[in-house]
Scaffold this active site. Structure first.
Site, short mmCIF file in Angstrom:
data_model
loop_
_atom_site.label_atom_id
_atom_site.label_comp_id
_atom_site.label_asym_id
_atom_site.label_seq_id
_atom_site.Cartn_x
_atom_site.Cartn_y
_atom_site.Cartn_z
N LYS A 45 -1.97 -7.76 -3.96
CA LYS A 45 -1.37 -6.99 -4.54
C LYS A 45 -1.25 -5.67 -4.06
CE LYS A 45 -4.24 -8.62 -8.49
NZ LYS A 45 -4.94 -8.38 -9.45
N GLY A 46 -1.85 -5.26 -3.10
CA GLY A 46 -1.96 -4.00 -2.54
C GLY A 46 -0.69 -3.45 -1.84
N GLU A 101 2.39 -5.45 4.66
CA GLU A 101 1.08 -5.56 4.30
C GLU A 101 0.50 -4.02 4.07
OE1 GLU A 101 -1.53 -6.60 3.16
OE2 GLU A 101 -2.26 -8.38 4.28
N ASP A 102 -0.45 -3.80 3.19
CA ASP A 102 -0.98 -2.48 2.80
C ASP A 102 -1.90 -1.93 3.93
OD1 ASP A 102 -2.89 -4.37 2.35
OD2 ASP A 102 -3.54 -3.57 0.36
N ASP A 105 -7.15 -4.50 8.52
CA ASP A 105 -8.84 -4.30 8.69
C ASP A 105 -9.11 -5.21 9.72
OD1 ASP A 105 -11.04 -2.76 8.06
OD2 ASP A 105 -11.62 -4.36 6.73
N PHE A 154 -13.19 3.51 3.95
CA PHE A 154 -12.64 2.73 2.90
C PHE A 154 -11.72 3.74 2.07
CE2 PHE A 154 -12.25 0.42 -1.25
CZ PHE A 154 -12.03 -0.80 -0.56
N ASP A 161 -6.90 -0.81 -3.60
CA ASP A 161 -7.68 -0.52 -4.50
C ASP A 161 -9.31 -0.39 -4.32
OD1 ASP A 161 -7.87 -3.40 -3.96
OD2 ASP A 161 -9.07 -3.74 -5.69
N ARG A 167 -5.06 1.90 -7.62
CA ARG A 167 -3.84 1.64 -6.98
C ARG A 167 -2.76 2.66 -7.28
NH1 ARG A 167 -4.56 -3.81 -5.08
NH2 ARG A 167 -5.74 -5.20 -6.39
P1 IMP Z 1 -8.74 -7.97 6.79
O1 IMP Z 1 -8.54 -9.53 6.49
O2 IMP Z 1 -10.04 -7.64 7.03
O3 IMP Z 1 -7.64 -7.38 7.59
O4 IMP Z 1 -8.36 -7.48 5.21
C1 IMP Z 1 -7.11 -6.91 4.79
C2 IMP Z 1 -7.41 -6.86 3.37
O5 IMP Z 1 -8.68 -6.26 2.83
C3 IMP Z 1 -6.50 -5.83 2.96
O6 IMP Z 1 -5.12 -6.44 2.62
C4 IMP Z 1 -7.05 -5.06 1.56
O7 IMP Z 1 -6.93 -5.75 0.67
C5 IMP Z 1 -8.75 -4.93 2.26
N1 IMP Z 1 -8.94 -3.88 2.43
C6 IMP Z 1 -9.38 -3.55 3.87
N2 IMP Z 1 -9.77 -2.36 4.14
C7 IMP Z 1 -9.38 -1.61 3.01
C8 IMP Z 1 -9.77 -0.37 2.44
O8 IMP Z 1 -10.07 0.51 3.16
N3 IMP Z 1 -9.06 -0.01 1.07
C9 IMP Z 1 -8.78 -1.04 0.41
N4 IMP Z 1 -8.46 -2.52 0.72
C10 IMP Z 1 -9.05 -2.70 2.04
MG MG Z 2 -4.44 -6.68 0.85
#
Ligand code: IMP
Ligand code: MG
Length: 186
Positions: A45-46, A101-102, A105, A154, A161, A167
């Protein structure tokens, strides 16, 4: 009064800076995809807040569609295991797909999405993210449009969120440590 603003320790990126950068990204995408069939694929949803602003700065015709994924793990850490909770409504075949994408990470979610969408034979596939936590990357992924590179903190707000809350903050912020310390949320 129960506001969410009181939980914010620091504003990392303010509303004005986000608006300016999103406008630039929209202009760049409009120029790059001129004359093509563009399909924005937002990851729920981000990314919904980013999508709604970004698409209004994209001046060429395009469609939007949504996917939802879940990654198992702790609330603030993702694991390598990704699952599709909601798939696209429309086929991507012969479309130029831009994943919205939001935040990227570890790169796990994106690597998985790229892999499954690639199998459906789009004309091209690229990625636009508002935020990039580059130093956290464990899976190498190419990100074509990046709003802001941010440090390993974070963050919440502008769609992102913590335990499904925050959000609606209009900026990107860092929560007070005691909020995380209060244990698992959501
Ligand atoms: P990845 O698969 O580790 O790249 O993570 C991606 C997802 O983790 C993002 O789409 C977010 O939903 C969540 N995420 C990663 N870092 C943060 C943060 O700092 N705040 C909120 N959500 C995060
Ligand atoms: Mg996300």
């Amino acid at each position: 009064m129960n506001t969410i603003e009181k939980d914010v320790a620091e504003i990392l990126i303010d509303q004005e800076s986000i608006a300016k950068r999103v406008e630039e990204m929209g202009a760049q995408i409009s120029a790059d995809y001129e004359g093509t069939e563009l399909m924005l694929v937002a990851v729920l949803k981000g990314s919904v807040v980013f999508l709604s602003d970004l698409m209004r700065h994209i001046t060429i015709p395009h469609t939007i569609d949504f996917m939802a994924t879940s990654s198992y793990g702790h609330v603030t850490e993702s694991t390598g295991v990704v699952k599709i909770l909601k798939d696209l409504d429309m086929p991507v075949t012969d479309k130029h797909v831009l994943i919205v994408e939001d935040i990227i990470d570890t790169g796990n979610t994106l690597a998985y999405l790229l892999r499954i969408l690639q199998e459906r034979n789009p004309k091209s596939i690229r990625v636009a993210t508002l935020l990039d936590k580059k130093e956290r990357r464990t899976v190498p992924v190419v990100v074509d449009y990046v709003g802001f590179e941010i440090p390993n903190k974070f963050v919440v707000g502008y769609g992102l969120d913590f335990g499904e809350i925050y959000r609606n903050l209009p900026y990107i912020g860092v929560l007070k440590p005691e909020i995380y310390a209060s244990g698992l949320s959501g």
